[in-house]
Structure formats: structure tokens, C-alpha cells
Design a protein around this motif. Sequence first.
Motif, PDB file in Angstrom:
ATOM      1  N   LYS A  69     -15.020   4.937  31.408  1.00 28.72           N
ATOM      2  CA  LYS A  69     -15.972   4.598  32.476  1.00 28.72           C
ATOM      3  C   LYS A  69     -15.228   4.124  33.720  1.00 28.72           C
ATOM      4  O   LYS A  69     -15.527   4.562  34.835  1.00 28.72           O
ATOM      5  CB  LYS A  69     -16.951   3.535  31.986  1.00 28.72           C
ATOM      6  CG  LYS A  69     -18.063   3.222  32.973  1.00 28.72           C
ATOM      7  CD  LYS A  69     -19.081   2.296  32.335  1.00 28.72           C
ATOM      8  CE  LYS A  69     -20.274   2.061  33.227  1.00 28.72           C
ATOM      9  NZ  LYS A  69     -19.975   1.411  34.471  1.00 28.72           N
ATOM     10  N   ALA A 116     -22.211   6.596  26.289  1.00 25.38           N
ATOM     11  CA  ALA A 116     -22.634   5.817  25.121  1.00 25.38           C
ATOM     12  C   ALA A 116     -23.017   6.683  23.926  1.00 25.38           C
ATOM     13  O   ALA A 116     -22.779   6.298  22.775  1.00 25.38           O
ATOM     14  CB  ALA A 116     -23.792   4.901  25.491  1.00 25.38           C
ATOM     15  N   HIS A 117     -23.583   7.857  24.175  1.00 30.27           N
ATOM     16  CA  HIS A 117     -24.014   8.707  23.064  1.00 30.27           C
ATOM     17  C   HIS A 117     -23.187   9.985  22.921  1.00 30.27           C
ATOM     18  O   HIS A 117     -23.554  10.880  22.169  1.00 30.27           O
ATOM     19  CB  HIS A 117     -25.503   9.035  23.190  1.00 30.27           C
ATOM     20  CG  HIS A 117     -25.860   9.759  24.444  1.00 30.27           C
ATOM     21  ND1 HIS A 117     -26.193   9.115  25.604  1.00 30.27           N
ATOM     22  CD2 HIS A 117     -25.904  11.086  24.722  1.00 30.27           C
ATOM     23  CE1 HIS A 117     -26.443  10.014  26.534  1.00 30.27           C
ATOM     24  NE2 HIS A 117     -26.275  11.204  26.034  1.00 30.27           N
ATOM     25  N   GLU A 132      -7.596   3.786  19.057  1.00 32.38           N
ATOM     26  CA  GLU A 132      -8.317   2.942  19.996  1.00 32.38           C
ATOM     27  C   GLU A 132      -9.773   2.789  19.535  1.00 32.38           C
ATOM     28  O   GLU A 132     -10.444   3.784  19.263  1.00 32.38           O
ATOM     29  CB  GLU A 132      -8.269   3.605  21.375  1.00 32.38           C
ATOM     30  CG  GLU A 132      -8.938   2.853  22.472  1.00 32.38           C
ATOM     31  CD  GLU A 132      -8.782   3.550  23.813  1.00 32.38           C
ATOM     32  OE1 GLU A 132      -8.485   2.860  24.781  1.00 32.38           O
ATOM     33  OE2 GLU A 132      -8.941   4.790  23.874  1.00 32.38           O
ATOM     34  N   PRO A 133     -10.286   1.562  19.452  1.00 36.66           N
ATOM     35  CA  PRO A 133     -11.697   1.380  19.076  1.00 36.66           C
ATOM     36  C   PRO A 133     -12.611   2.087  20.086  1.00 36.66           C
ATOM     37  O   PRO A 133     -12.311   2.157  21.286  1.00 36.66           O
ATOM     38  CB  PRO A 133     -11.893  -0.133  19.136  1.00 36.66           C
ATOM     39  CG  PRO A 133     -10.520  -0.714  19.015  1.00 36.66           C
ATOM     40  CD  PRO A 133      -9.598   0.294  19.644  1.00 36.66           C
ATOM     41  N   ARG A 134     -13.733   2.600  19.614  1.00 36.92           N
ATOM     42  CA  ARG A 134     -14.649   3.364  20.463  1.00 36.92           C
ATOM     43  C   ARG A 134     -15.116   2.560  21.676  1.00 36.92           C
ATOM     44  O   ARG A 134     -15.156   3.088  22.785  1.00 36.92           O
ATOM     45  CB  ARG A 134     -15.852   3.853  19.648  1.00 36.92           C
ATOM     46  CG  ARG A 134     -16.820   4.695  20.487  1.00 36.92           C
ATOM     47  CD  ARG A 134     -17.939   5.260  19.649  1.00 36.92           C
ATOM     48  NE  ARG A 134     -18.940   5.883  20.471  1.00 36.92           N
ATOM     49  CZ  ARG A 134     -18.947   7.161  20.841  1.00 36.92           C
ATOM     50  NH1 ARG A 134     -17.982   7.957  20.442  1.00 36.92           N
ATOM     51  NH2 ARG A 134     -19.915   7.645  21.598  1.00 36.92           N
ATOM     52  N   ASP A 135     -15.470   1.300  21.497  1.00 37.47           N
ATOM     53  CA  ASP A 135     -15.979   0.521  22.632  1.00 37.47           C
ATOM     54  C   ASP A 135     -14.916   0.358  23.722  1.00 37.47           C
ATOM     55  O   ASP A 135     -15.229   0.432  24.916  1.00 37.47           O
ATOM     56  CB  ASP A 135     -16.540  -0.827  22.196  1.00 37.47           C
ATOM     57  CG  ASP A 135     -15.499  -1.740  21.564  1.00 37.47           C
ATOM     58  OD1 ASP A 135     -14.583  -1.243  20.873  1.00 37.47           O
ATOM     59  OD2 ASP A 135     -15.611  -2.961  21.759  1.00 37.47           O
ATOM     60  N   ILE A 136     -13.675   0.199  23.340  1.00 36.90           N
ATOM     61  CA  ILE A 136     -12.584   0.092  24.311  1.00 36.90           C
ATOM     62  C   ILE A 136     -12.384   1.434  25.005  1.00 36.90           C
ATOM     63  O   ILE A 136     -12.206   1.502  26.230  1.00 36.90           O
ATOM     64  CB  ILE A 136     -11.274  -0.368  23.633  1.00 36.90           C
ATOM     65  CG1 ILE A 136     -11.451  -1.739  22.982  1.00 36.90           C
ATOM     66  CG2 ILE A 136     -10.109  -0.359  24.625  1.00 36.90           C
ATOM     67  CD1 ILE A 136     -11.803  -2.850  23.932  1.00 36.90           C
ATOM     68  N   ARG A 137     -12.437   2.513  24.241  1.00 35.44           N
ATOM     69  CA  ARG A 137     -12.286   3.849  24.832  1.00 35.44           C
ATOM     70  C   ARG A 137     -13.386   4.120  25.853  1.00 35.44           C
ATOM     71  O   ARG A 137     -13.123   4.631  26.939  1.00 35.44           O
ATOM     72  CB  ARG A 137     -12.307   4.914  23.740  1.00 35.44           C
ATOM     73  CG  ARG A 137     -12.036   6.305  24.280  1.00 35.44           C
ATOM     74  CD  ARG A 137     -12.036   7.350  23.187  1.00 35.44           C
ATOM     75  NE  ARG A 137     -11.563   8.618  23.725  1.00 35.44           N
ATOM     76  CZ  ARG A 137     -11.685   9.775  23.099  1.00 35.44           C
ATOM     77  NH1 ARG A 137     -12.238   9.835  21.899  1.00 35.44           N
ATOM     78  NH2 ARG A 137     -11.237  10.877  23.650  1.00 35.44           N
ATOM     79  N   LEU A 138     -14.612   3.785  25.525  1.00 31.50           N
ATOM     80  CA  LEU A 138     -15.724   4.009  26.448  1.00 31.50           C
ATOM     81  C   LEU A 138     -15.545   3.214  27.737  1.00 31.50           C
ATOM     82  O   LEU A 138     -15.770   3.747  28.834  1.00 31.50           O
ATOM     83  CB  LEU A 138     -17.056   3.647  25.789  1.00 31.50           C
ATOM     84  CG  LEU A 138     -17.487   4.505  24.611  1.00 31.50           C
ATOM     85  CD1 LEU A 138     -18.814   4.009  24.048  1.00 31.50           C
ATOM     86  CD2 LEU A 138     -17.551   5.976  24.972  1.00 31.50           C
ATOM     87  N   LYS A 139     -15.126   1.971  27.619  1.00 29.65           N
ATOM     88  CA  LYS A 139     -14.890   1.152  28.814  1.00 29.65           C
ATOM     89  C   LYS A 139     -13.778   1.752  29.669  1.00 29.65           C
ATOM     90  O   LYS A 139     -13.889   1.809  30.900  1.00 29.65           O
ATOM     91  CB  LYS A 139     -14.531  -0.279  28.425  1.00 29.65           C
ATOM     92  CG  LYS A 139     -15.696  -1.061  27.874  1.00 29.65           C
ATOM     93  CD  LYS A 139     -15.257  -2.443  27.419  1.00 29.65           C
ATOM     94  CE  LYS A 139     -16.395  -3.165  26.714  1.00 29.65           C
ATOM     95  NZ  LYS A 139     -15.972  -4.468  26.203  1.00 29.65           N
ATOM     96  N   GLU A 144     -17.244  12.415  19.723  1.00 28.29           N
ATOM     97  CA  GLU A 144     -15.794  12.286  19.914  1.00 28.29           C
ATOM     98  C   GLU A 144     -15.233  13.526  20.621  1.00 28.29           C
ATOM     99  O   GLU A 144     -14.348  13.401  21.476  1.00 28.29           O
ATOM    100  CB  GLU A 144     -15.083  12.054  18.573  1.00 28.29           C
ATOM    101  CG  GLU A 144     -15.375  10.697  17.959  1.00 28.29           C
ATOM    102  CD  GLU A 144     -14.972   9.530  18.857  1.00 28.29           C
ATOM    103  OE1 GLU A 144     -13.850   9.533  19.378  1.00 28.29           O
ATOM    104  OE2 GLU A 144     -15.803   8.614  19.033  1.00 28.29           O
TER     105      GLU A 144
END
Length: 89
Positions: free
Chosen positions: A14, A38-39, A4-11, A42
Motif C-alpha cells: 500500500k 485486503a481481499h 513476510e506476514p500477510r499484514d506486513i506485506r499489505l502495508k 497471493e
Amino acid sequence: MTVEPRDIRLKRLKIRAEHRGIKEMDLILGGWAAAHLAHASEAELDLFEAILAEADLDLYQWVSGQQPAPEAYAAFIEDLAATVRIGGA
């Protein structure tokens, strides 16, 4: 297995943090997510995801100090509880 791409995982994390089921945990976990995801490393994301899989009642008891948190979560829960105490002061 697809990573899973990081930006998708973060969304995804959240949204899961903000929509728990009980408002107190929405605010506690959602607030932490907004401030730290955001920071986060992993390893921190893995830990946060594991914590999100726990029951709201258990999480609330750990954060509020009613019950001790499992050893694997203890440091994170203490940080989370300290953040809530600071934010609520």
C-alpha cells in the motif's frame, strides 16, 4: 528465508503504491490498493508487486493506452484502466 506476514506485506505494498514518484500513478495504484489489497489472493499480490517494480512512465503509458502492456500484465492493466475510467466518470 523468512516469510513476510500477510499484514506486513499489505502495508508495504500500500505504501509503495501510494508513494510512486508521479502523482498520477500514486492515485491510480494507491486507489487500486485501497480497494483491492485486503481481499487479493497471493497470486494477485505477487502480480501487483511485480507491477510496482515497473517504471512510472511505462505504467502510465500502459494504463492510458498509449502503449500496450506486456502480456503478463495485460489483464491487470486493463482492469486498472477500467477502474480509473469508471472512477473518473
